[in-house]
Design an enzyme around this catalytic site. Structure first.
Site, PDB file in Angstrom:
ATOM      1  CB  SER A  65      -0.925   0.021   1.215  1.00  0.00           C
ATOM      2  OG  SER A  65      -2.134  -0.584   0.867  1.00  0.00           O
ATOM      3  CE  LYS A  96      -3.958   0.693  -1.620  1.00  0.00           C
ATOM      4  NZ  LYS A  96      -4.208  -0.232  -0.536  1.00  0.00           N
ATOM      5  CE1 TYR A 156      -4.317  -1.601  -5.107  1.00  0.00           C
ATOM      6  CE2 TYR A 156      -4.749  -3.966  -5.139  1.00  0.00           C
ATOM      7  CZ  TYR A 156      -4.539  -2.787  -4.441  1.00  0.00           C
ATOM      8  OH  TYR A 156      -4.565  -2.799  -3.064  1.00  0.00           O
ATOM      9  CE1 TYR A 209      -3.517  -0.512   4.839  1.00  0.00           C
ATOM     10  CE2 TYR A 209      -2.089  -0.947   6.700  1.00  0.00           C
ATOM     11  CZ  TYR A 209      -2.349  -1.028   5.357  1.00  0.00           C
ATOM     12  OH  TYR A 209      -1.456  -1.626   4.530  1.00  0.00           O
ATOM     13  CB  VAL A 245      -0.062  -6.061   4.005  1.00  0.00           C
ATOM     14  CG1 VAL A 245      -1.328  -5.410   4.532  1.00  0.00           C
ATOM     15  CG2 VAL A 245      -0.141  -6.298   2.506  1.00  0.00           C
TER      16      VAL A 245
HETATM   17  N1  GLU Z   1      -1.774  -5.799  -2.271  1.00  0.00           N
HETATM   18  C1  GLU Z   1      -2.444  -5.613  -1.022  1.00  0.00           C
HETATM   19  C2  GLU Z   1      -3.918  -5.847  -1.192  1.00  0.00           C
HETATM   20  O1  GLU Z   1      -4.463  -5.410  -2.151  1.00  0.00           O
HETATM   21  C3  GLU Z   1      -2.159  -4.241  -0.517  1.00  0.00           C
HETATM   22  C4  GLU Z   1      -2.767  -4.021   0.830  1.00  0.00           C
HETATM   23  C5  GLU Z   1      -1.970  -3.149   1.731  1.00  0.00           C
HETATM   24  O2  GLU Z   1      -0.746  -3.091   1.746  1.00  0.00           O
HETATM   25  O3  GLU Z   1      -2.658  -2.487   2.499  1.00  0.00           O
HETATM   26  O4  GLU Z   1      -4.553  -6.475  -0.413  1.00  0.00           O
END
Ligand code: GLU
Length: 305
Positions: A61, A64, A189, A241, A259
């Protein structure tokens, strides 16, 4: 400073065993909880590091904010804002955020999966390969590392098992929030999440955001300062988060976790920080990573509040 970092890692090492590596992406289950590394890039050009700062992990993430930057650079603020909102969802990163059988752009947030999937459709390019390549190029430029690549094993693993993300993308399509082919959007993605970085890369990317868009060495402007304000504000309210409020109180700087165990922290005008430790807390944030940042913030008065 290096001594301080070594000391903090020693103090926080026991926390590495309290977190759990992500297992819902099978390849991430291979992560080693013993890893703990930090890299700090300061505005005076000096940098400091300790522990496993050279170890590679997938960005997850933490991509992002880079996706958001590219979407802003390609389309401007108004266009992006009309398609992906800025309010925190207060829900987990993979939440299905549909209210009363409807989905509006203000329900999307760029720091959680649904908003990030929607942002993939905002990147310009003749096809999704070109769009992803532009995202990878921007990541390399921000990190000052032309060797950054996709971790193919993690990418394949996400693509094979990412059905929750598929569900989110189909919902976006159902509600007219994306027009393109769902699998193509998701492929972009999944690749974006599988970009392989180390703590130094995250510190450098964080530093450009701290430096409001200017490259740390060349002083070249990589993006308008307004976009740094936009991204840093969202990182402050939603970068960690549904643990962002707690993090704001304890650490008090814009940051994004993934994650894979990475955290990128932005200390406006002062420094970029990259941390890696794959054991996660219940919200999906690096458990030992937050402990290190909390202590560093207290000792160096980093909180912006
Ligand atoms: N590739 C992970 C997912 O889509 C990213 C989630 C994350 O790092 O928050 O679940």
């Amino acid at each position: 400073m290096e001594e301080l970092l070594e000391q903090l890692l020693e103090e926080c090492r026991p926390y590495t065993q309290q977190g759990q590596v992500a297992t819902y992406i099978p390849e991430l289950a291979k992560g080693d909880r013993n890893n703990l590394g930090i890299y700090v890039q300061r505005s005076d050009g000096r940098h400091y590091q300790a522990g496993d700062y050279q170890k590679c992990f997938t960005i997850q993430s933490v991509v992002k904010p880079i996706l958001l930057l590219l979407a802003l650079m390609d389309n401007g603020e108004e266009y992006v804002r009309a398609r992906v909102g800025v309010e925190a969802t207060g829900k987990p990163f993979d939440a299905i955020n549909v209210t009363d059988q409807t989905l509006l752009s203000e329900h999307l947030n760029p720091m959680v999966n649904m908003g990030a999937i929607a942002m993939c459709t905002l990147i310009k390019g003749k096809d999704y390969e070109e769009r992803f390549q532009r995202l990878l190029d921007l990541t390399r430029t921000l990190a000052g590392n032309p060797d950054i690549q996709v971790d193919q094993a993690v990418y394949q693993s996400e693509k094979r098992t990412g059905n929750k993300n598929r569900a989110l993308a189909f919902l976006l399509k159902t509600y007219g929030m994306i027009q393109d082919d769902v699998e193509e959007v998701l492929d972009c993605y999944f690749k974006a999440c599988s970009i392989s970085v180390n703590s130094k890369d995250l510190a450098n990317i964080g530093f450009v955001l701290a430096n409001r868009g200017k490259h740390p060495q060349s002083d070249e402007r990589l993006f308008p300062s307004d976009y740094a304000h936009y991204v840093n504000a969202i990182l402050t309210t939603c970068g960690m988060y549904d643990g962002s409020g707690d993090f704001a109180v304890k650490v008090g700087v814009p940051a994004k976790s993934g994650v894979g165990g990475g955290i990128m922290a932005v200390v406006p005008t002062r420094m970029g920080i990259g941390i890696f430790s794959p054991g996660l807390d219940s919200k999906g944030n690096s458990l030992a990573g937050i402990q290190v940042l909390e202590r560093l913030s207290k000792r160096m008065y980093l909180s912006i509040f």
